[in-house]
Structure formats: C-alpha cells, structure tokens
Motif scaffolding. Structure first.
Motif, short mmCIF file in Angstrom:
data_model
loop_
_atom_site.label_atom_id
_atom_site.label_comp_id
_atom_site.label_asym_id
_atom_site.label_seq_id
_atom_site.Cartn_x
_atom_site.Cartn_y
_atom_site.Cartn_z
N HIS A 162 -21.26 10.45 -19.13
CA HIS A 162 -20.49 9.78 -18.07
C HIS A 162 -19.17 10.50 -17.84
O HIS A 162 -18.74 10.69 -16.68
CB HIS A 162 -20.24 8.31 -18.42
CG HIS A 162 -19.71 7.51 -17.28
ND1 HIS A 162 -18.35 7.37 -17.04
CD2 HIS A 162 -20.33 6.82 -16.28
CE1 HIS A 162 -18.17 6.63 -15.97
NE2 HIS A 162 -19.35 6.29 -15.48
N ALA A 163 -18.52 10.90 -18.91
CA ALA A 163 -17.26 11.63 -18.78
C ALA A 163 -17.46 12.94 -18.03
O ALA A 163 -16.69 13.29 -17.13
CB ALA A 163 -16.67 11.90 -20.16
N GLU A 214 -23.39 7.26 -12.08
CA GLU A 214 -24.01 6.27 -12.97
C GLU A 214 -25.49 6.58 -13.19
O GLU A 214 -26.01 6.49 -14.31
CB GLU A 214 -23.85 4.85 -12.40
CG GLU A 214 -22.40 4.43 -12.18
CD GLU A 214 -21.59 4.45 -13.45
OE1 GLU A 214 -22.15 4.20 -14.53
OE2 GLU A 214 -20.37 4.72 -13.36
N GLY A 215 -26.18 6.92 -12.10
CA GLY A 215 -27.60 7.23 -12.22
C GLY A 215 -27.85 8.46 -13.08
O GLY A 215 -28.77 8.48 -13.91
N ALA A 216 -27.04 9.49 -12.89
CA ALA A 216 -27.17 10.71 -13.69
C ALA A 216 -26.89 10.41 -15.16
O ALA A 216 -27.59 10.90 -16.06
CB ALA A 216 -26.21 11.78 -13.17
N THR A 217 -25.89 9.58 -15.41
CA THR A 217 -25.54 9.23 -16.79
C THR A 217 -26.68 8.51 -17.49
O THR A 217 -27.05 8.84 -18.62
CB THR A 217 -24.28 8.34 -16.81
OG1 THR A 217 -23.18 9.06 -16.25
CG2 THR A 217 -23.94 7.89 -18.22
N ALA A 228 -29.78 10.94 -18.06
CA ALA A 228 -29.55 11.96 -19.09
C ALA A 228 -29.45 11.35 -20.48
O ALA A 228 -30.06 11.85 -21.44
CB ALA A 228 -28.28 12.74 -18.77
N SER A 229 -28.70 10.27 -20.61
CA SER A 229 -28.49 9.68 -21.94
C SER A 229 -29.77 9.04 -22.47
O SER A 229 -30.11 9.19 -23.66
CB SER A 229 -27.35 8.66 -21.92
OG SER A 229 -27.60 7.62 -20.99
N ARG A 230 -30.52 8.35 -21.61
CA ARG A 230 -31.77 7.73 -22.06
C ARG A 230 -32.81 8.78 -22.41
O ARG A 230 -33.55 8.63 -23.39
CB ARG A 230 -32.29 6.78 -20.98
CG ARG A 230 -31.42 5.52 -20.82
CD ARG A 230 -31.91 4.65 -19.68
NE ARG A 230 -33.24 4.10 -19.95
CZ ARG A 230 -33.91 3.33 -19.10
NH1 ARG A 230 -33.36 3.05 -17.92
NH2 ARG A 230 -35.08 2.85 -19.40
N MET A 231 -32.88 9.84 -21.62
CA MET A 231 -33.85 10.90 -21.90
C MET A 231 -33.55 11.56 -23.25
O MET A 231 -34.46 11.76 -24.08
CB MET A 231 -33.82 11.96 -20.80
CG MET A 231 -34.81 13.10 -21.04
SD MET A 231 -34.71 14.39 -19.77
CE MET A 231 -33.11 15.11 -20.16
#
Length: 207
Positions: free
Chosen positions: A102-103, A187-190, A193-196
């Motif tokens: 997110h950062a 938000e969608g990218a975060t 990426a984090s869940r994957m």
C-alpha cells in the motif's frame, strides 16, 4: 573566533541557489520523461523545461541518464522513510505485506499524479526503478524484514532471497500496470498483490 556575517550569508545563499537549481532540473526531468519518454528525451529538452542556461545544467549533471538516476535515488530515499513506518507498525507477515504494498502503490500514484492529470502517455519513471545504492539498500531492508517477520510466523523454511525478489518484482510490474489504468486503483493493487504473495507464502510454509 570572529565570523564574517556577510561571508556566511553569501555562502548560505549560494547553497540555497545550488539546491534550487538542482531541484529545478530534477523536476523538469520528471515532466519531460513523463511527457515524451526517456528514450526520446534529450538534455536540451530538459534544459528548455527550466529557466537555466545550458552551462548551468552541466554543473550538476553530465547526461540525461544521470538526471534519471538522481530522480530515482531521490524517490527511493523518500520511499525508504515510508517503509520504515511500515516496519515499525507491522506485527504479522500479512500486515507487513499489505502495508508495504500500500505504501509503494500510494507513493508511485502520488509521484505521477501531475503527469497523469496532464494525460502524459509515458510512465518512463515511476519512482523507484533504477538499481542505485539507495534502492539496493531498500531491497536489503525488505529481505531483513521478511526474514524477521516470517521466522516469527514459523515460516523459516521459505527461501527469503527468492521471496524478496518476488515481492519487489510484483510491486514494480503491478505498479506499472496500475498507473496505466483509470482510475488508478491503489487499494485494488494492494489487495491483489498482498493476498497473492501471502497465498504463496502459506503454500510454501505448508511443505
């Protein structure tokens, strides 16, 4: 010891002028790279974007490549402070992955906000791309963070070097795609990426 006030004042003004000139060149470089792309950009294009003389440019940089690297170094330095805040607050691997992504995505969205609003077609410089010493230091910090936080989550059998490369590579590639989409969805990218990455970590930890 006697201090010459006029001399000190003059030195201070010169330092401020040098900093202002360097900043003007870097800001101009950002705009030109975004507008016409790195490959098409010339030093003359960057100079024309400022109020500076050609000779002044060469007091600071020898080429457009040096400008590009300086912009990347400056961006990386500022992002490093954001990563420090993530490190201080994250308590789990999921927290760290989510907050770090997110950062980063927020950072590059803000870095390119003006270029995007002006419809710049080239996202040649998204912020933290060049492998400068500062970027290598960030990569080392991320590796150390992952090693520490995953050992606490009993996932010590995961190859941290591969994981670090995957985490950084995902951020870079997804960041480029995110900036091309409208609206820019931090938000969608975060979440993606984090869940994957966490799904991969859980899969590897289970083996």
């Amino acid at each position: 010891m006697t201090i010459d006030v006029k001399t000190a004042s003059g030195a201070g003004k010169r330092a401020r002028s040098k900093a202002a000139n360097r900043r003007a060149i870097l800001d101009a470089g950002r705009r030109v790279f975004a507008r016409i792309g790195f490959e098409a950009t010339t030093v003359r294009d960057i100079i024309r974007e400022t109020d500076l003389a050609a000779g002044t440019f060469y007091n600071y940089f020898k080429s457009k490549e040096e400008v590009f690297e300086a912009i990347a170094e400056d961006s990386t330095h500022r992002f490093r402070h954001m990563l420090k805040d993530v490190r201080a607050s994250a308590r789990t691997a999921h927290d760290y992955m989510h907050d770090a992504y997110h950062a980063y995505f927020s950072f590059i969205a803000e870095e390119n906000r003006q270029a995007l609003s002006e419809g710049a077609p080239h996202m040649a410089l998204i912020g933290v791309r060049v492998d400068t010493p500062e970027m290598l230091a960030v990569a080392a910090e991320i590796r150390s963070d992952l090693e520490r936080i995953l050992s606490a989550d009993t996932s010590s059998n995961i190859d941290i070097e591969f994981l670090t490369a995957a985490a950084i590579g995902t951020a870079r590639e997804m960041g480029e795609i995110m900036l091309l989409r409208r609206p820019v969805d931090v938000e969608g990218a975060t979440e993606f990426a984090s869940r994957m990455l966490m799904a991969g970590v859980k899969e590897l930890a289970a083996k």
